[in-house]
Every structure is written in C-alpha cells, then in structure tokens.
Design an enzyme around this catalytic site. Structure first.
Site, PDB file in Angstrom:
ATOM      1  N   LYS A   1      78.598  -2.180 -28.261  1.00  0.00           N
ATOM      2  CA  LYS A   1      79.839  -1.647 -27.696  1.00  0.00           C
ATOM      3  C   LYS A   1      79.773  -1.822 -26.186  1.00  0.00           C
ATOM      4  O   LYS A   1      79.140  -1.055 -25.479  1.00  0.00           O
ATOM      5  CB  LYS A   1      79.992  -0.171 -28.057  1.00  0.00           C
ATOM      6  CG  LYS A   1      81.460   0.319 -28.136  1.00  0.00           C
ATOM      7  CD  LYS A   1      82.262   0.214 -26.861  1.00  0.00           C
ATOM      8  CE  LYS A   1      81.944   1.327 -25.905  1.00  0.00           C
ATOM      9  NZ  LYS A   1      82.816   1.267 -24.680  1.00  0.00           N
TER      10      LYS A   1
ATOM     11  N   GLU B   1      68.817   4.926 -20.434  1.00  0.00           N
ATOM     12  CA  GLU B   1      68.603   4.547 -19.035  1.00  0.00           C
ATOM     13  C   GLU B   1      69.817   5.032 -18.264  1.00  0.00           C
ATOM     14  O   GLU B   1      70.916   4.494 -18.399  1.00  0.00           O
ATOM     15  CB  GLU B   1      68.424   3.029 -18.915  1.00  0.00           C
ATOM     16  CG  GLU B   1      67.752   2.615 -17.626  1.00  0.00           C
ATOM     17  CD  GLU B   1      68.739   2.295 -16.518  1.00  0.00           C
ATOM     18  OE1 GLU B   1      68.913   3.159 -15.627  1.00  0.00           O
ATOM     19  OE2 GLU B   1      69.330   1.215 -16.550  1.00  0.00           O
TER      20      GLU B   1
ATOM     21  N   CYS C   1      71.618   0.571 -10.851  1.00  0.00           N
ATOM     22  CA  CYS C   1      70.961   1.854 -11.106  1.00  0.00           C
ATOM     23  C   CYS C   1      69.747   2.056 -10.223  1.00  0.00           C
ATOM     24  O   CYS C   1      69.393   3.183  -9.882  1.00  0.00           O
ATOM     25  CB  CYS C   1      70.578   1.961 -12.580  1.00  0.00           C
ATOM     26  SG  CYS C   1      69.532   0.605 -13.159  1.00  0.00           S
TER      27      CYS C   1
ATOM     28  N   GLU D   1      74.549  10.396  -7.166  1.00  0.00           N
ATOM     29  CA  GLU D   1      74.624   8.946  -7.308  1.00  0.00           C
ATOM     30  C   GLU D   1      76.037   8.465  -6.937  1.00  0.00           C
ATOM     31  O   GLU D   1      77.024   8.906  -7.522  1.00  0.00           O
ATOM     32  CB  GLU D   1      74.301   8.530  -8.733  1.00  0.00           C
ATOM     33  CG  GLU D   1      74.267   7.020  -8.912  1.00  0.00           C
ATOM     34  CD  GLU D   1      73.878   6.599 -10.313  1.00  0.00           C
ATOM     35  OE1 GLU D   1      73.125   5.614 -10.445  1.00  0.00           O
ATOM     36  OE2 GLU D   1      74.320   7.253 -11.277  1.00  0.00           O
TER      37      GLU D   1
END
Length: 809
Positions: A492, A567, A601, A699
C-alpha cells in the site's frame, strides 16, 4: 465594540453564490434565490455573493445591491451572510458596503482594488477608509493578488487588524503558503482566515484557518460542508478523501472564460436553470486612462516557475491496483472510487488513482494467500528465487531514466538526486538475492542421541505500507527481503506519491515473478491502509511513516498479535566538537539536512556545536544555506526542489513561523525569489535554539535545521538525547576515544562517527524510543519475514517415563 452577531461564528464552508441573469440581460432574482436555497439545503455554513471571479466587473452597482438584498431575504439569518463589496473605485466600495450594513450582513467581504497594482500603504488607506466609515460592521479583507498582482502583506494585515476593531478576518486567494502562514502568525488566532483556493482548503485549516469561501461549493455544497465538519471533528482522513473526490470538479473551474469559471461551469451543468451569465465588463474608465492611483510598479525577480513542468513521457492518466497479476479498478468503482494526485510544482492533478477499500484489500490478500499455499514461490530453492530477484534488479536499472523523471515529477525531488534511486533499489534486490543463497540454518547435535535443526519458513502474507519520500527506493527496501524470504506481499503506497509504484507490476512481470506474489492496492490510509492492518490473513506488517500513525497501527495490530516492523519519525542530532574537521562536518551537516528536500527520516535536523567553534560554524552554515539552489525539480542545477504536498508545505511553514519567535533566523525562512508558485522553501537555519523549542523537539521533515551550542561532553549527550526520538545520530571529533564513548551514550538506533549517512545493507536499520520498533537490514530482515521451526530428531532409543503404564513385576 458590539457587532450585529458574533464574527467568530462565521466559519466553515461559505458558498460564494454566483449571480445569474435572464436571456434579456436582467438580474435573475428567482434564480439567485434558488442557488442560495440550494446552498442552505446542503448544510453550508454561510453564504457570500458578489465576490466570485468576474462578478464586480460584470454588474452595475444597483444590480449588485439588488442581489445582496435578495440573498439576505432568502437567508433570513439562518446562516452568516458575507456579501462581497469591493470595486475598482473606492466610492462604489463604500456604497456597496453601506448597503450590506443596512441589509443585515454579518460582515462585508471587501475586495482589494480591482485591476490595480496598489502599494501596501495604498491598501492600508483603502481598508482603513472602509473600516472608519462603518465601525459597527465587521470587515473581512478579500486578498485577490490574481487581479492586482499584489498580496496584502502580512505586516499590512497585522497593522489593520491592530488599528481597527472591526477588521476581523481575511479571505486569501493567494497560492503562496508562506503568505498564509505569516498572516496567521503576525495576527494570532484571533484573526479569522478563510481560503479561496480550492486545492489549498485543508492545508489552510492545518495552519489554523477557520474555513473556506470556495467556488467549488457551488457545484457540491454538501460535500464541501462535510469536508470541513470532518476536519473539525478530527477525522482528517475522511476530510482528505472528500477533498480528493472534489478535485475533478476543481478541474472544471480551471477554464479560459471571461465571466468567471464557477458561473460558466454552473451554466454548462444546468445548475443555473434557465438563467445565463454575463461577460465581464471592461475595466473602469480611470483604469483605461492609466495606472490606478494606488498603483506601484511591481519589483519582481526572475520567474523560474511560470512555465509548468513538462510531464514525463508515458505519464498515466489512471493509476490502478494490481491484484493476482492483473491491473484492476477499485471494487467500489460504481461509487467513484478514485482520487486525484497532483504534482508539487503546480499542485494541479495529473492522474486519477484507484481508491482502494476493504474489498480491494480482501482480493489482494486472497491472491497472496493462494500464492503462499498453492503457488511455487515459497517452495522454490533459494537459488531459483535469487535468479528472479536479480532479474528484478536488472529490470529496475533498465528503467532508471523513466523512474527518475517520474519520481521527480511526483515528489518534487531534484532530478540529480532522483537519478540514484533506481541503482539503490536494484542493489536492494541483488543484496537479498545473495543473502538467501548464502543463508544457513542452524543444526545442533546432542552426542549420538539427538539432532536438532532449524527450518526457516515464510511467515505468510506480508503487508507493506510505505511513505511518500523517495517512495520507489523505500518500497524496494521492504519488497526485496519479503520476496527473498518467500512471502507474497500486499503493498500500500503513500497516496500523495503513487506514481512510481505503478512501475512495479511491469518490472515483476518482466522478471518472471509468479502472479499473486506481488499485489498493489492504492488508497487513502484510513480505508486501504486500515483494511490491510486489520486483515486477519496478514500476520506481519512493515510500516515506514510518522510516529503518530505508527501508534495507531500498533494499537490496531495488537488484537491480531501481528508481527511489526516500524520505522517512524526522527529528530537526529549532529554533534560537532571543536576539535573536529569543521569543513568536513559542515559539508555533512548541509547535505544531511537539505538533501532530498529535507524530507528524510535520518536528516540531521538538530545541530549541536561546541561553543568555541559555535559562532564560526553558524556563520559558515548560514552562508552555505543561502547558496543552496532551490528551483524546479527537473532542473539539473536544483539542490532543493518542491516539498511534496501543500498540506505538508503548510506544516513546515508553520514550524518556520514558530521558529521566528523561538530562535534567531540566520538563513532562509521564506519562499525564494522567482518561484511564485509551487511548494518551495529556501534552506532555513535557526541559531541559538533552546532545547524546549518546538523546532528542537518536533520532527519538521523539511529543509530546516536548528543549531544549539554546548559546553561539555555531558551536555552534548544530554542535548542529543533530549527528544522523544532515537533514530540516527552523527558525531564529529578527532578524539576517537571520545567518539566511541559519546556514540554509545547517545540513545539512537544508528550512529555515524566522522561520516555522513552511508548505508551498509548488512547492518540493522531502525530506531528506538518513538522512532520505531524492530530493525531491518541484512539477516534481520530475513528474521522478520520468516519464522523458525525447530525440528528435534531422535537418533537413538529414548527413555520416556511411562505414565499410566502397568507396573512391571
């Protein structure tokens, strides 16, 4: 000051009703009332009139007042009413605003001077005059840069908002999200901000806006109202799905028409009844004679984005699912189950994507399950699987130019950085082809009496949910080890960047992967992603994405006791000691946070510098950041392209505005000159950032870095560990003893010492704390996609206690 009603209640979806005319050119009052009733019946939260494109120049002042009167009577105080009262002339604007006040309007939507290029002082005078004339009427600034070539600057808005109690809000029709963000931060949450740009409605709500005055609400008023209500209720996925479904209607509004797109579309679709539209009149006489009295010559830099990006060759108009070896539409196709996807330079849709749901996921999982239990893939010898994996790698590399062009177009990634994605993706398949051929299984002897050996088996159907940043390469990170392990998969991809995933079916078919081993379901996370997470025949899930989504997935997966590899987010520190090779550290810091548009990331987004080197390093960093080239993603000179999506762009800009009050901005922080459209942000550096600042703790996932000084080694470690995240860290020092000591003290899954982020596929990749659960890479990935079965074989007679046996005499 007491107004007639509460301006704060003017929020949600405000329908800017267009004005119909009869065949004889007269105002069609009955038709106008019908359109108002249609908006009310659909649950719209307010009504506007006389403000859509072309309206002020296609009607006389008397006609506009008659329209305001008819709409006010039809609304009858049931919802807020915001008539548009702007004109090319100030005296006409005052007359219209006076009529709005007399007829009971909740606020006047005052358009910036039409056909003019006003100065900021001229705009201030314009709105100040209206506000002083009608002190008891709330005034909403209607910013129309498309007509005036000038935005009402945030400082001008803030000045008006401060000086006049009755200036309560602004309707923005600019496409510049920096402008949105700076207006909101300049005035605070008390200023009411609406969007007039259909594709940017939700991003504005994410910034703190209160609603939208959107032309598409004329075509689907109920859907637009529900979209706002879903967002306000916190159901953002439903709001996004409605937004996607509205995009085809938005496309209809982008037409070359004189009287205004919404009016033209309504007439073409029969929604104006027997009424007609009237072409826009020529500009006023004073504009015909020369510049408007408030005008100023625009001062513009070179425009590098006015030419739309050239779409790559073979760009699909429809992106479909791939299930059991066939491209298919959504099972829910009768319900219009597609959504549009846009490129980040124009934010205009380029393709319709199949919107998967539970039925599509069921079909994909069933196909994968058949491939697991009936197909050849799980039982193939490792060498046979490895040959196919190698052919997959060859097929990926043979498409490197096409992949790079598609990835750049879809994600905004600079072309020079996109060109490496095919090689990295191919290397993932080659690596795991080697791993499974060389993989051994454990065996243990217990003297001559017993042999114990371990057999690895594919764990089952693997659900793979991947992110929108470098999507193709990160999909390969999951696909290669899952397939190498013998697991059929259901992928997906992220709904914002589905384009490159549509290459996988042809790649796998060319390589000879059996049907059903790879299945692809597109869709919105709330439907397709959730269905995959919840499916009882998917025992393992590998997810890469933001931490908040990861928590939701973990909660839903707990009921099925599913295996998880997560993750998640990061806020990785770069620790620079004064004894380091500062030039090498600077190169690494700049590349680590600004490459891939900062949307990575492992970006080193917190820069911790020992105080003796701090000032010099900050100055050098700021200078380098100012020279980072921001531009169209397809330009080979570009180093930072366009951020992936308006909603994400708005989020990043919101952090930039927070940073202005939390720290010292030394570079960037705004849209670069010459890029008036697209999701562009200059490389941004904040210095003197405190550890409790949001830009230090949260973040951002964009080209923004926070720089903080430290005095001691212990303080450096404390600052490095002072966030919820623990994905990566980078250390720079010539003292290797200290380097090893600090590396082991930092709470992160990975540390690079005197190096930028160089990936070794043999090593585990993953984080701790809020950065994830589990690790992948090398044999760790094989461990995740297989389960170990231990078989114990007796080689000699065994002596088992004989419970229940008759006694021996």
């Amino acid at each position: 000051m007491k107004f007639r009603g509460d301006p704060a209640r003017i929020r949600g979806s405000i329908v800017p009703v267009v004005t119909p005319f009869t065949e004889d050119g007269e105002l069609d009052v009955a038709g106008l009332r019908a359109l108002v009733r249609r908006g009310l019946a659909a649950g719209s939260h307010g009504i506007s009139i006389g403000g859509s494109t072309g309206e002020p120049s296609s009607q006389s002042i008397d006609e506009r007042i008659a329209g305001i009167r008819a709409a006010a009577e039809e609304i009858d105080d049931r919802v807020p009413f915001l008539p548009g009262t702007g004109s090319a002339k100030l005296d006409e604007t005052l007359r219209l605003t006076g009529a709005a006040a007399e007829l009971g309007a909740d606020a006047a939507l005052v358009i910036t001077p039409y056909y003019a290029r006003p100065t900021q002082e001229g705009l201030y005078v314009w709105y100040a005059t209206v506000a002083r004339e009608f002190p008891d009427l709330p005034i909403v600034i209607y910013n129309v840069p498309a007509r005036t070539s000038t935005d009402v600057a945030p400082d001008t808005v803030a000045r008006l908002f401060t000086d006049f109690d009755n200036i309560v809000g602004i309707k923005e029709t600019t496409k510049d999200f920096e402008h949105f963000s700076r207006v909101i931060h300049a005035c605070g949450p008390e200023l009411l901000v609406w969007s007039g740009i259909e594709l940017l409605c939700l991003p504005l709500l994410a910034l703190g806006g209160v609603g939208f005055v959107s032309a598409v609400a004329n075509l689907a008023p109920g859907a637009v109202a529900r979209m706002y209500e879903a967002w306000e209720a916190g159901d953002h996925d439903t709001a996004r799905e409605l937004h996607y479904r509205l995009h085809p209607l938005v496309d209809l509004l982008f037409v070359e028409t004189n009287p205004g797109p919404a009016k033209w579309v309504l007439q073409q679709r029969g929604l104006l009844g027997s009424a007609h539209i009237r072409p826009a009149a020529d500009p006023s006489d004073e504009v015909q004679r020369g510049p408007h009295p408030l005008a100023a010559r625009p001062d513009r830099g070179p425009d590098r984005s006015m030419t739309p990006p050239t779409p790559p060759e073979d760009l699909p108009r429809a992106i479909r699912h791939y299930i059991a070896g066939r491209l298919v539409d959504s099972a829910d196709s009768e319900n219009g189950a597609t959504f549009p996807v846009a490129d980040p330079v124009t934010n205009r849709p380029y393709a319709d994507v199949a919107a998967g749901g539970p039925a599509d996921v069921d079909a994909a999982v069933a196909a994968a399950r058949r491939a697991l239990t009936e197909g050849p893939w799980p039982g193939m010898r490792p060498r046979e699987r490895a040959r196919i994996l190698t052919r997959i790698a060859d097929a990926v590399e043979s498409r490197h130019d096409r992949l790079a062009a598609w990835e750049t177009f879809d994600t905004g990634l600079p072309i020079t950085q996109a060109r490496g994605q095919a090689h990295r993706a191919a290397e993932n398949f080659r690596f795991f082809a080697d791993v499974i051929v060389g993989l051994h299984e454990d065996a243990y002897r217990v003297g001559d009496s017993q042999l114990n050996y371990v057999v690895r088996k594919p764990v089952g159907v693997a659900g793979l949910i991947t992110p929108w940043n470098t999507p193709f390469m990160l999909e390969s990170w999951k696909l290669a080890p899952a397939l190498a392990s013998g697991c059929p998969v259901v992928l997906k991809p992220a709904e914002w960047t589905p384009l490159s995933a549509s290459l996988w079916p042809e790649i796998f078919a060319d390589a000879g992967l059996p049907d059903g081993v790879f299945n692809l379901v597109h869709g919105i996370g709330e439907r397709a992603g959730q269905a995959l997470v919840d499916h009882p025949d998917v025992p393992v899930l590998s997810f890469t994405g933001e931490t908040a989504t990861g928590r939701i997935i973990m909660g839903r997966a707990a009921a099925g006791l599913k295996g998880l590899s997560m993750e998640l987010g990061g806020k990785s520190p770069v620790v620079v000691f004064a004894d380091a090779d500062l030039e090498a550290a600077l190169d690494s810091a700049v590349f680590g946070v600004f490459s891939l548009n900062g949307e990575r990331c492992t970006a080193g987004s917190r820069l911790l510098v020992e105080r003796p080197a701090y000032d010099e390093f900050v100055e050098a960093l700021a200078e380098r950041a100012r020279r980072v080239r921001v531009g169209p993603p397809a330009d080979p000179d570009t180093e930072i392209g366009a951020l992936v999506h308006p909603e994400h762009y708005a989020r990043v800009l919101n952090y930039v505005e927070n940073g202005r009050s939390e720290a010292r901005l030394v570079a960037g922080g705004s849209r670069p000159d010459g890029l008036p459209e697209g999701n562009y942000l200059a490389a941004t550096v904040f210095a003197d950032v405190k550890p409790d600042a949001r830009i230090f703790q949260e973040e951002i996932f964009g080209p923004v870095v926070a720089v903080t000084p430290f005095d001691t080694e212990d303080e450096a470690v404390e600052l490095a560990n002072n966030t919820q995240y623990g994905l990566a860290a980078y250390l720079w020092t010539r003292d290797l003893r200290r380097g090893h000591r600090v590396a082991q003290a930092i709470e992160s899954g990975m540390v690079w010492l005197n190096s930028h982020n160089i990936r070794d596929l043999r090593t585990p990749f993953g984080g701790i704390k809020a950065s994830g659960v589990g690790q992948e890479g090398g044999t760790h990935s094989i461990d995740f996609y297989t389960h170990s079965q231990t078989i114990h074989v007796a080689l000699a007679d065994t002596h088992v206690p004989r419970f229940g046996a008759p006694s021996t005499p």
